[in-house]
Design a protein around this motif. Structure first.
Motif, PDB file in Angstrom:
ATOM      1  N   UNK A  31      -3.795  10.970  -4.745  1.00 58.63           N
ATOM      2  CA  UNK A  31      -3.698   9.840  -5.844  1.00 58.63           C
ATOM      3  C   UNK A  31      -3.015   8.657  -4.605  1.00 58.63           C
ATOM      4  N   UNK A  32      -2.017   9.700  -4.775  1.00 58.98           N
ATOM      5  CA  UNK A  32      -0.589   8.719  -3.780  1.00 58.98           C
ATOM      6  C   UNK A  32      -0.891   7.026  -2.503  1.00 58.98           C
ATOM      7  N   UNK A  33      -1.898   8.519  -2.176  1.00 56.59           N
ATOM      8  CA  UNK A  33      -2.419   7.469  -0.670  1.00 56.59           C
ATOM      9  C   UNK A  33      -3.168   6.148  -1.183  1.00 56.59           C
ATOM     10  N   UNK A  34      -3.849   6.893  -2.606  1.00 57.07           N
ATOM     11  CA  UNK A  34      -5.288   5.698  -3.272  1.00 57.07           C
ATOM     12  C   UNK A  34      -4.154   4.207  -3.705  1.00 57.07           C
ATOM     13  N   UNK A  35      -3.266   4.769  -5.071  1.00 58.12           N
ATOM     14  CA  UNK A  35      -2.287   4.006  -5.255  1.00 58.12           C
ATOM     15  C   UNK A  35      -1.901   3.005  -3.877  1.00 58.12           C
ATOM     16  N   UNK A  36      -1.240   3.416  -2.670  1.00 60.06           N
ATOM     17  CA  UNK A  36      -1.361   2.756  -1.424  1.00 60.06           C
ATOM     18  C   UNK A  36      -2.201   1.660  -1.564  1.00 60.06           C
ATOM     19  N   UNK A  37      -3.663   2.407  -1.017  1.00 61.55           N
ATOM     20  CA  UNK A  37      -4.524   1.357  -0.111  1.00 61.55           C
ATOM     21  C   UNK A  37      -4.812  -0.011  -1.615  1.00 61.55           C
ATOM     22  N   UNK A  77      -2.964  -1.087  -3.660  1.00 63.03           N
ATOM     23  CA  UNK A  77      -1.797  -2.226  -2.975  1.00 63.03           C
ATOM     24  C   UNK A  77      -2.026  -3.286  -2.155  1.00 63.03           C
ATOM     25  N   UNK A  78      -2.320  -2.674  -0.426  1.00 60.95           N
ATOM     26  CA  UNK A  78      -2.153  -3.195   0.264  1.00 60.95           C
ATOM     27  C   UNK A  78      -4.106  -4.175   0.083  1.00 60.95           C
ATOM     28  N   UNK A  79      -4.989  -3.670  -0.868  1.00 58.43           N
ATOM     29  CA  UNK A  79      -6.143  -4.168  -0.653  1.00 58.43           C
ATOM     30  C   UNK A  79      -6.298  -5.647  -1.459  1.00 58.43           C
ATOM     31  N   UNK A  80      -5.198  -5.568  -2.456  1.00 56.10           N
ATOM     32  CA  UNK A  80      -5.123  -6.758  -3.019  1.00 56.10           C
ATOM     33  C   UNK A  80      -4.088  -8.025  -2.674  1.00 56.10           C
ATOM     34  N   UNK A  81      -3.843  -7.169  -1.359  1.00 55.02           N
ATOM     35  CA  UNK A  81      -2.199  -8.211  -1.131  1.00 55.02           C
ATOM     36  C   UNK A  81      -3.722  -8.240   0.711  1.00 55.02           C
ATOM     37  N   UNK A  82      -4.514  -7.830   1.265  1.00 53.64           N
ATOM     38  CA  UNK A  82      -5.710  -7.782   2.068  1.00 53.64           C
ATOM     39  C   UNK A  82      -6.097  -8.887   1.646  1.00 53.64           C
ATOM     40  N   UNK A  95       6.024  -7.127  11.238  1.00 54.23           N
ATOM     41  CA  UNK A  95       5.549  -5.921  10.013  1.00 54.23           C
ATOM     42  C   UNK A  95       4.228  -6.599  10.210  1.00 54.23           C
ATOM     43  N   UNK A  96       3.466  -5.350  10.018  1.00 57.19           N
ATOM     44  CA  UNK A  96       1.604  -5.243  10.090  1.00 57.19           C
ATOM     45  C   UNK A  96       0.925  -5.103   8.605  1.00 57.19           C
ATOM     46  N   UNK A  97       0.056  -6.339   8.683  1.00 56.37           N
ATOM     47  CA  UNK A  97      -0.640  -6.879   7.557  1.00 56.37           C
ATOM     48  C   UNK A  97      -0.985  -5.726   6.621  1.00 56.37           C
ATOM     49  N   UNK A  98      -1.426  -6.204   5.397  1.00 55.55           N
ATOM     50  CA  UNK A  98      -1.461  -5.237   4.598  1.00 55.55           C
ATOM     51  C   UNK A  98      -3.011  -4.568   5.703  1.00 55.55           C
ATOM     52  N   UNK A  99      -3.986  -5.155   5.748  1.00 57.92           N
ATOM     53  CA  UNK A  99      -5.362  -4.644   6.314  1.00 57.92           C
ATOM     54  C   UNK A  99      -4.520  -3.903   7.201  1.00 57.92           C
ATOM     55  N   UNK A 100      -4.023  -4.033   8.313  1.00 60.34           N
ATOM     56  CA  UNK A 100      -3.224  -2.747   9.194  1.00 60.34           C
ATOM     57  C   UNK A 100      -2.652  -2.121   8.475  1.00 60.34           C
ATOM     58  N   UNK A 101      -2.282  -1.925   7.765  1.00 57.80           N
ATOM     59  CA  UNK A 101      -1.050  -0.500   6.719  1.00 57.80           C
ATOM     60  C   UNK A 101      -2.329  -0.220   6.274  1.00 57.80           C
ATOM     61  N   UNK A 102      -3.319  -0.825   5.564  1.00 56.09           N
ATOM     62  CA  UNK A 102      -4.560   0.093   4.790  1.00 56.09           C
ATOM     63  C   UNK A 102      -5.740   0.950   5.799  1.00 56.09           C
ATOM     64  N   UNK A 103      -6.089   0.275   7.372  1.00 59.71           N
ATOM     65  CA  UNK A 103      -6.572   0.687   8.106  1.00 59.71           C
ATOM     66  C   UNK A 103      -5.962   2.021   8.348  1.00 59.71           C
ATOM     67  N   UNK A 104      -4.507   2.352   8.631  1.00 61.06           N
ATOM     68  CA  UNK A 104      -3.993   2.680   9.326  1.00 61.06           C
ATOM     69  C   UNK A 104      -4.377   4.219   8.186  1.00 61.06           C
ATOM     70  N   UNK A 105      -3.653   4.120   7.153  1.00 66.26           N
ATOM     71  CA  UNK A 105      -3.168   4.434   6.452  1.00 66.26           C
ATOM     72  C   UNK A 105      -5.029   5.190   5.580  1.00 66.26           C
ATOM     73  N   UNK A 106      -5.935   4.538   6.011  1.00 67.04           N
ATOM     74  CA  UNK A 106      -7.172   5.016   5.896  1.00 67.04           C
ATOM     75  C   UNK A 106      -7.355   6.075   7.384  1.00 67.04           C
TER      76      UNK A 106
END
Length: 139
Positions: free
Chosen positions: A24-30, A32-37, A123-134
């Motif tokens: 659930x924590x990672x879902x929340x981060x993802x 947020x990053x999806x909206x920013x991406x 800084x990493x982009x939102x997409x990079x953060x989301x890809x890495x967390x995925x």
């Protein structure tokens, strides 16, 4: 001795709760990053664990010479502990190995900011953060 036993018991009891909350924590981060991406690129179509793996393993020239890749400290196996160039131990990055690692959004951002600047030189982009967390979620 009594305090150590008490701490060990509490840790053992809390571990399943932390493991259950981690997705659930990672879902929340993802989310947020999806909206920013999507805001940064309307063509954004979702995150990719494969792109995250490639980001984790790729060497960059823009950051610090002693840390050209995430693997410099975290190693290629995200389920194993790593070590900084100074010799400090680094907990495993994979969600399966460190379920509570991504629960605190402020800590997640702090480490992305610090590590992206050291490795990528920016800084990493939102997409990079989301890809890495995925990728970390898939491990």
């Amino acid at each position: 001795m009594k305090r150590t036993l008490h701490t060990a018991i509490l840790a053992a009891l809390a571990a399943p709760l932390l493991a259950a909350a981690a997705p659930a924590a990672i879902d929340a981060r993802l989310a947020d990053y999806a909206a920013a991406a999507k805001a940064a690129d309307p063509a954004f179509a979702g995150f990719s664990a494969e792109r995250g793996r490639a980001l984790h393993e790729r060497s960059f020239a823009g950051g610090k010479p002693e840390t050209p890749a995430c693997t410099s400290c975290h190693g290629k196996d995200a389920r194993a502990a790593g070590r900084t160039p100074a010799g400090k131990a680094v907990e495993a990055m994979a969600l399966s190995a460190s379920p509570a690692r991504y629960a605190d959004p402020a800590k997640v951002e702090k480490w992305f900011r610090r590590n992206c600047n050291e490795v990528l030189g920016r800084e990493c982009t939102a997409q990079e953060k989301g890809d890495w967390l995925s990728y970390m979620r898939s491990q």
